[in-house]
Scaffold this active site. Structure first.
Site, PDB file in Angstrom:
ATOM      1  N   CYS A  59     -15.746  63.360   2.834  1.00  0.00           N
ATOM      2  CA  CYS A  59     -16.896  63.018   3.876  1.00  0.00           C
ATOM      3  C   CYS A  59     -16.211  64.309   4.988  1.00  0.00           C
ATOM      4  O   CYS A  59     -14.675  64.451   4.980  1.00  0.00           O
ATOM      5  CB  CYS A  59     -16.053  61.478   5.123  1.00  0.00           C
ATOM      6  SG  CYS A  59     -16.042  61.746   6.686  1.00  0.00           S
ATOM      7  N   PHE A  60     -17.209  64.804   5.763  1.00  0.00           N
ATOM      8  CA  PHE A  60     -16.778  65.950   6.659  1.00  0.00           C
ATOM      9  C   PHE A  60     -15.862  65.319   7.502  1.00  0.00           C
ATOM     10  O   PHE A  60     -15.563  66.699   7.865  1.00  0.00           O
ATOM     11  CB  PHE A  60     -17.903  66.777   6.928  1.00  0.00           C
ATOM     12  CG  PHE A  60     -18.946  65.717   7.741  1.00  0.00           C
ATOM     13  CD1 PHE A  60     -19.141  64.658   8.092  1.00  0.00           C
ATOM     14  CD2 PHE A  60     -20.026  66.342   7.640  1.00  0.00           C
ATOM     15  CE1 PHE A  60     -19.327  64.124   8.845  1.00  0.00           C
ATOM     16  CE2 PHE A  60     -21.259  65.416   8.146  1.00  0.00           C
ATOM     17  CZ  PHE A  60     -21.039  64.525   8.668  1.00  0.00           C
TER      18      PHE A  60
END
Length: 235
Positions: A59-60
């Protein structure tokens, strides 16, 4: 499912701030930092001007937050890399069929922090490079561990560092990080930017991403900055 954790799940893994450190009560699900040696090989320092690096590691939101708290980083933007421009949007990428990975574009001052140091942070704190197509609760190729290099120098530094860490058995399993040439980076939608800072009470952030910031401060205090550099502040 993507980035989902219930309030009940949060209660079971309640994050407690104690003496400036974060601990997860109950069953800890946050990734642990792995203290790593610095890279034995670094690319020649740039003569002047900001440089960029593109890293993907799940997940960024969390990857962005880690580098926003890193000294020498000028900006860190969440986005997509590895696929076509037409599919560089959250709705398409979450299907896992676009070739994109959730990635972060890091703009940094090489006079303050090197590309090799960013790699050390990436492997030590930002994610687990031994997990294939997954990080934490997130599954799919869009969450793969990947370095999108912009030139031969970045590729060589990354290759040598991965070989160094594997030879030293720094992790219990082999590093599976993909090295790929950067075709293009596409910034993500505005609501994804600065997400961890803007949503500190989110169950997902508390459980999976906030511990990364604590880990950065604990494992690499020399590069930690308390106040993050935000995308919003640059507009």
């Amino acid at each position: 499912m993507k980035k989902q954790i219930s309030t009940l799940g949060l209660t079971a893994t309640l994050a407690l701030a104690i003496g400036g450190s974060l601990f997860l009560a109950g069953n800890s699900v946050a990734e642990k930092a792995v203290p790593l040696p610095p890279a034995a090989y670094e690319q020649p320092a740039a003569t002047s001007g900001a440089q960029t690096a593109i890293f993907a590691g799940g997940c960024f939101w969390g990857v962005q937050a880690v580098f926003q708290h890193t000294k020498g980083v000028i900006n860190a933007v969440s986005g997509y890399a590895g696929g076509d421009k037409a599919t560089a949007n959250y709705g398409a990428v979450t299907r896992g069929t676009t070739g994109h990975a959730e990635a972060v574009e890091i703009t940094y001052d090489p006079a303050q922090v090197s590309y090799a140091k960013l790699l050390q942070i990436y492997f030590s704190v930002a994610h687990d490079p031994t997990q294939l197509n997954r990080q934490g609760p997130d599954r799919g190729t869009q969450y793969r561990s990947a370095i999108f290099y912009k030139d031969a120098q970045q590729k060589e530094v990354a290759q040598r560092y991965i070989a160094q860490l594997d030879a030293a058995r720094a992790f219990p399993a082999k590093i599976v990080t993909q090295l790929a040439p950067l075709a293009a980076f596409h910034p993500a939608e505005a609501y994804h930017q600065d997400y961890a800072t803007r949503n500190p009470q989110s169950p997902y952030i508390v459980t999976f991403d906030a511990p990364k910031i604590v880990n950065l401060k604990a494992v690499m205090p020399e590069v930690f900055r308390d106040k993050p550099v935000l995308v919003a502040a640059r507009k």
